[in-house]
Design an enzyme around this catalytic site. Structure first.
Site, short mmCIF file in Angstrom:
data_model
loop_
_atom_site.label_atom_id
_atom_site.label_comp_id
_atom_site.label_asym_id
_atom_site.label_seq_id
_atom_site.Cartn_x
_atom_site.Cartn_y
_atom_site.Cartn_z
N CYS A 195 0.82 -1.21 0.00
CA CYS A 195 0.00 0.00 0.00
C CYS A 195 0.85 1.25 0.00
O CYS A 195 0.34 2.35 -0.21
CB CYS A 195 -0.93 0.01 1.20
N LYS B 3 0.55 3.48 -3.06
CA LYS B 3 -0.68 4.21 -3.31
C LYS B 3 -0.40 5.67 -3.69
O LYS B 3 0.49 6.29 -3.12
CB LYS B 3 -1.47 4.17 -2.00
N SER C 213 -14.55 9.70 -0.31
CA SER C 213 -13.26 9.20 0.20
C SER C 213 -13.45 8.03 1.16
O SER C 213 -12.83 7.97 2.21
CB SER C 213 -12.49 10.31 0.94
N ASP C 214 -14.33 7.11 0.81
CA ASP C 214 -14.55 5.97 1.70
C ASP C 214 -13.83 4.74 1.16
O ASP C 214 -13.14 4.80 0.15
CB ASP C 214 -16.06 5.71 1.86
N ASP C 215 -13.99 3.61 1.85
CA ASP C 215 -13.23 2.42 1.51
C ASP C 215 -13.79 1.68 0.30
O ASP C 215 -13.07 1.02 -0.43
CB ASP C 215 -13.22 1.47 2.71
N ASP D 212 -8.40 -3.25 -5.24
CA ASP D 212 -7.11 -2.95 -4.64
C ASP D 212 -6.05 -3.84 -5.26
O ASP D 212 -6.25 -5.04 -5.38
CB ASP D 212 -7.17 -3.26 -3.14
N ASP E 63 -11.62 -3.86 2.53
CA ASP E 63 -12.49 -2.70 2.31
C ASP E 63 -13.97 -3.07 2.48
O ASP E 63 -14.77 -2.25 2.89
CB ASP E 63 -12.26 -2.13 0.90
N GLY F 241 -11.03 -12.97 -13.75
CA GLY F 241 -10.01 -11.95 -13.56
C GLY F 241 -9.42 -11.49 -14.87
O GLY F 241 -9.93 -11.84 -15.95
N HIS F 242 -8.37 -10.71 -14.78
CA HIS F 242 -7.72 -10.19 -15.97
C HIS F 242 -6.22 -10.09 -15.70
O HIS F 242 -5.81 -9.64 -14.63
CB HIS F 242 -8.29 -8.81 -16.32
#
Lengths: 345, 67
Positions: free
Chosen positions: A16, A19, A47-49, A66, A89, A136-137
């Site tokens: 993290c 970020k 600005s929340d999770d 994330d 989150d 997924g990718h």
């Protein structure tokens, strides 16, 4: 299982800590038109999770994504950390994760076994959470990156935002701080194996138990402490809730060796980004610089910061002591008086 | 003199630490090229009782540590 590639050597910044800073992010989003929808309960303007969208009166969708470069050399551990962090989150919103999609970037020459182990770490953690990976990718990239887009569910009335803290609330935290400092120190072998292993154990501990405990009590606000550090995420909570957070540094638990490493200047770049973003809102009092630095330290898959009704605080604290790595009572919430948003004592 | 230009943290601090452990010099010049390294070396220097002056030129920083 040890792999021959040293994953963290392939990353310019770890976990993290990679970020984009909170202040920079706000600038990048400035002026972009925000569409509103009465069912969008939490959007990116908050600005929340995670985002929360109401499907019906008793069901809302929680969505988050994330991903980041390696923070551990062992691919399985890195995969498990990335998943723990992505799932977190949803827990921070009071929700339960149900579906996850992998997001992966790998160098063309990364050994197949290492990629396999990384994915296995992710799958194992998602299954432990009671969720499913449904696809997924993947792309080729010089620097490996891994993470997930996670979808979960929450009752719209029971959703926990980071902006609902009320004066009188007690602040609890569920994991020790110092993960960024310890993983930075590990790059130059400056930290003991025991402390680094404990940091990995923390980063692969789901916030599920903390979430399952807190939803039984009158929790007013919650956020997970990740890349912006305790004071960055705390600033967002205090501003969003229009309150002050009063934090008692004696109440915090730090990883062993973290305080001494911080004093010696073994600090990740993300700590300084977090400081730049939040320090205008923080009254640091006479708290020593190295302890301030630990409160700005970016955490990967950190714990939950919980603002709970004072009458429920002791019971939740006692329950958390039985099911999270380190239940800490770190402070309390007071009305905003127009000055700083966070006061350290 | 410690030339830590081009290196990312925590290496510059480690190099300064090694130099200080070797001879406990009264003064030491350190070259770095990132603000984060300046700040980290400053913290280390303060922990060892050094005062620090920093001059910047073209994105490179010359730090003078002295006791």
């Amino acid at each position: 299982m040890e792999s021959e590639v040293k994953l963290t050597k392939l990353a310019s910044c770890a976990g993290c800590g990679a970020k984009v800073g909170a202040g920079v992010l706000a600038q990048l989003l400035e002026g972009i038109r925000v569409h509103s929808d009465p069912n969008l309960l939490v959007g990116f303007d908050k600005s929340d999770d995670a985002s929360v969208y109401r499907i019906s009166d008793d069901l809302a969708l929680v969505q988050t994504v994330d991903f980041f470069p390696p923070i551990a050399d062992d691919p399985y551990t890195f995969g498990a950390i990335a998943a723990t962090n992505a799932l977190s989150d949803v827990y921070a919103m009071g929700g339960e994760p149900k579906l996850a999609l992998n997001i992966m970037a790998v160098p063309a020459d990364m050994p197949k076994e290492a990629v396999h182990d990384m994915l296995r770490g992710g799958y194992d953690k998602v299954y432990e959470a009671g969720a499913l990976i449904t696809g997924g990718h993947s792309i080729l990239d010089r620097e490996p990156k891994y993470g997930m887009a996670v979808t979960g569910f929450v009752h719209p009335d029971k959703m926990l935002t980071n902006s609902g803290a009320k004066a009188g609330d007690v602040l609890l935290l569920t994991k020790p701080l110092g993960i960024g400092v310890v993983t930075t120190a590990a790059k130059a072998d400056l930290v003991s194996k025991e402390t680094l292993d404990y940091a990995f154990q923390l980063m692969t501990t789901l916030n599920k138990s903390a979430r399952d405990a807190m939803v039984k009590y009158r929790v007013h606000a919650c956020t997970d402490v990740t890349g912006f550090g305790l004071l960055g995420h705390g600033t967002e909570m205090a501003q969003g809730s229009n309150v002050e957070l009063h934090l008692h540094v004696d109440g915090f638990r730090f990883l062993d060796e973290a305080a001494e490493l911080a004093r010696m200047g073994i600090l990740p770049e993300g700590m300084y980004r977090n400081r730049n973003f939040a320090e205008a809102h923080v009254d640091e009092g006479d708290v020593p610089l190295h302890l301030q630095d630990l409160l700005y330290d970016p955490q990967t898959a950190g714990g939950l910061l919980i603002a709970v009704h004072p009458e429920d605080a002791q019971a939740l604290f006692e329950e958390l002591q039985t099911c999270v790595p380190a239940a800490q009572r770190i402070g309390e919430v007071t009305p905003y008086t127009g000055g700083k948003h966070i006061y350290l004592h | 003199m410690v030339d830590a230009r081009g290196l990312s943290c925590p290496m510059p601090v480690v190099m300064v630490q090694n130099e200080v452990k070797k001879g406990n010099p009264n003064s030491l010049t350190v070259l770095v090229d990132a603000m984060v390294c300046v700040e980290n070396v400053k913290r280390y220097a303060a922990s060892q009782g050094y005062s620090v002056t920093v001059t910047e030129e073209d994105g490179e920083y010359k730090m003078e540590l002295s006791k």
